[in-house]
Design an enzyme around this catalytic site. Sequence first.
Site, short mmCIF file in Angstrom:
data_model
loop_
_atom_site.label_atom_id
_atom_site.label_comp_id
_atom_site.label_asym_id
_atom_site.label_seq_id
_atom_site.Cartn_x
_atom_site.Cartn_y
_atom_site.Cartn_z
N ASP A 194 0.84 -1.19 0.00
CA ASP A 194 0.00 0.00 0.00
C ASP A 194 0.88 1.25 0.00
OD1 ASP A 194 -2.50 1.17 0.05
OD2 ASP A 194 -3.19 0.00 1.76
N TRP A 260 -3.31 3.41 -5.99
CA TRP A 260 -4.63 3.96 -6.35
C TRP A 260 -4.64 4.90 -7.55
CZ3 TRP A 260 -1.95 6.22 -2.25
CH2 TRP A 260 -1.90 5.47 -1.09
N ALA A 263 0.30 9.26 -8.89
CA ALA A 263 1.65 9.33 -9.45
C ALA A 263 1.72 8.72 -10.85
CB ALA A 263 2.67 8.65 -8.52
N ASP A 281 -10.20 3.29 -3.39
CA ASP A 281 -10.92 2.08 -2.96
C ASP A 281 -12.34 1.99 -3.53
OD1 ASP A 281 -8.66 1.87 -1.50
OD2 ASP A 281 -9.64 1.73 0.45
C1 GLA Z 1 -5.92 1.30 1.38
C2 GLA Z 1 -6.10 0.29 0.27
C3 GLA Z 1 -7.19 -0.69 0.64
C4 GLA Z 1 -6.85 -1.37 1.94
C5 GLA Z 1 -6.62 -0.34 3.03
C6 GLA Z 1 -6.07 -0.92 4.31
O1 GLA Z 1 -7.02 2.14 1.49
O2 GLA Z 1 -6.41 0.94 -0.92
O3 GLA Z 1 -7.35 -1.64 -0.39
O4 GLA Z 1 -5.69 -2.16 1.79
O5 GLA Z 1 -5.70 0.65 2.61
O6 GLA Z 1 -5.92 0.05 5.30
#
Ligand code: GLA
Length: 639
Positions: A194, A260, A263, A281
């Site tokens: 992450d 996500w 960058a 997410d």
């Molecule tokens: C981020 C990730 C999620 C999950 C959470 C855990 O938001 O994008 O998929 O792994 O962290 O805290």
Amino acid sequence: MQQKQTPRRWPRLALIPLCLAAALAQAATDPLAPTARWSAYTAGRATTPPMGWSSWNAFGTDIDEAKILGSAQRIVDSGLAAKGYRYINIDDGWATRREEKDGHLVIRADRFPSSTTGGRSTFRPFTDKVHAMGLKAGIYSDLGRNTCAQAFSGDNTDLPKGSVLEREIGLYGHIDDDIKLFFADWGFDFIKVDGCGLRAYGADSAKVRSGEYRALKPVLDLESVSRSDIPAVQAEFTQINAALARNNPDGDYLLSLCVWGAADVRAWGKNFGNLSRTSDDITPNWARLLSNFDSAAKRELYGHPGSWNDPDMLYIGKGDFDAAHLVEARSHFSLWAMLNSPLMLGADLRSTPAALMDIVGNADIIALNQDPAGNQATLAYDADDLQILVKQLASGQKAVAIFNRGLGPIDADLNAAHLKLRNDAPITLTDLWTRADTTFTNETRIRVAPRETRIFRVQGTRLLAQGVYLSEQPGSVNPAVDGVTSPQADPTVFRSSAAWSGTKGAGERPMYAGWGGARADSTPYGQVLQVAGAPFPAGIGILANSRLEVRNHGYRRITTQVGVDDSARDRQHGVTFMIYGDGKLLATSKALRWGQPAQALSADVAGVKVVELVARSTAVNNELLPVTWGAAALSGKAD
Ligand code: GLA
């Protein structure tokens, strides 16, 4: 005269090796120079999109061994394991601290009782159990010192305990030791890395100011690609790649990048990991599905065997995708399958109703996702309310999904052109939910209910009976250099409000860079491919100063018609198109400017493994100069 010449000769002779060295050095640093190789990530084990389950969507940080193994058991008992669901991934929330004396990570013993059986805290008993079930095990960490839950959770119950240093459980400064611990010592097979540690711990963040965590200068900025430090993020993944290779001599591992879409990772994630998140997410909301789907749907050329786009885990089982919403749940599954997204279940499988288990167990749809050719679906029809996605399979057959994004029913006209099939030969559609067959010629009308995705396997006669358009096989085309010089947010990605921020602030901005990237059957900005008034229904659209790598699966000839696309705003600069075969120049065009007709290029590629298509120009603003590899196709396969 002679006397004058002599002194000149020596320096000239002495310069030759220097010039040569300079030319070689330039070739080494010239990103458009042919490399004769496929540069996207192929390490690890992801020739098809990974399938499995992750703890995050069902449990957040409230995880324990029983919950995780319970879902793993259902995967085995329900037959999903036999259908390919394999990875059982622990997400955020497993660690309680890092030992200050030697950096060893400590697992929450109250939640993972088996972790205390070996003296030192260890996941080995857990991974042994998972492996004994015939499954594989995944773990979670962060690029920074701390994780996402530490940054964003309002409740400390499940978060690491101890001093500031003890609570630094992320990879930053510990890459080699932690990767060794996870893979060599604990036996994991998968890691999700992450990025919150490099995003949320600036000196001015509340949790840093309160002294809860140390500051780490943010290099990832989800709202602004220009505020992100792309090389700094890539440097960390380079170290992680090296540590993974060192600690997995059998190559049996997977690396999941989770930044996500920040960058500009949609452009380079494919070089650093097996799957790369293209958006923030997912939540169990229809609007969020649209955002996450859109973040990957136009990146068909950036996903390949070994390096997949990841629009996030499945949310089937909750909210808009629960058992009361089977239409939406089926759409979610069908769309993720067509995108070659990893199929990571996110429900508490111990209590998931059979109707939903049946959806994620649809073997025909799983087969589309796991098709060995690895071609992400391309958009054959694109409007804000309805999209038609077509995916070419290794067998030469196709799959099509007709996706109604909106609120009312739509009668969609599906035709042979969408499918790149002949319009004078029968086309048979097999509905992958009902298994019903229908046959038509040229065109048929299909009713699609609101939020429904009709999905079919297709049998027909391909337009190119003896070959393949490059845009039909995006899994074998890699935009190694896509010409983008200043990444811009893609304005076509649906901007859903985020559940966690509500409607505070002024609304959602376009945020995921990718606008101007290479596209199948479209210019980089979504226009029809067209050169001097001649449209190309098939082809690759890309910016000038770009290099595409194409895997050649045994074809003898490449043909294309090249030119500056009519949509170019730069009407001055010429572009020279070159075709290379395993590093050797095979064909070159004239320097072509806007308005000049497309030039036919063709080359013998028999025996060539990697074809490279280079479009070179003296222009510096590539964004103004889209170019078209019209009707680019490989043909004449050896028997
Ligand atoms: C981020 C990730 C999620 C999950 C959470 C855990 O938001 O994008 O998929 O792994 O962290 O805290």
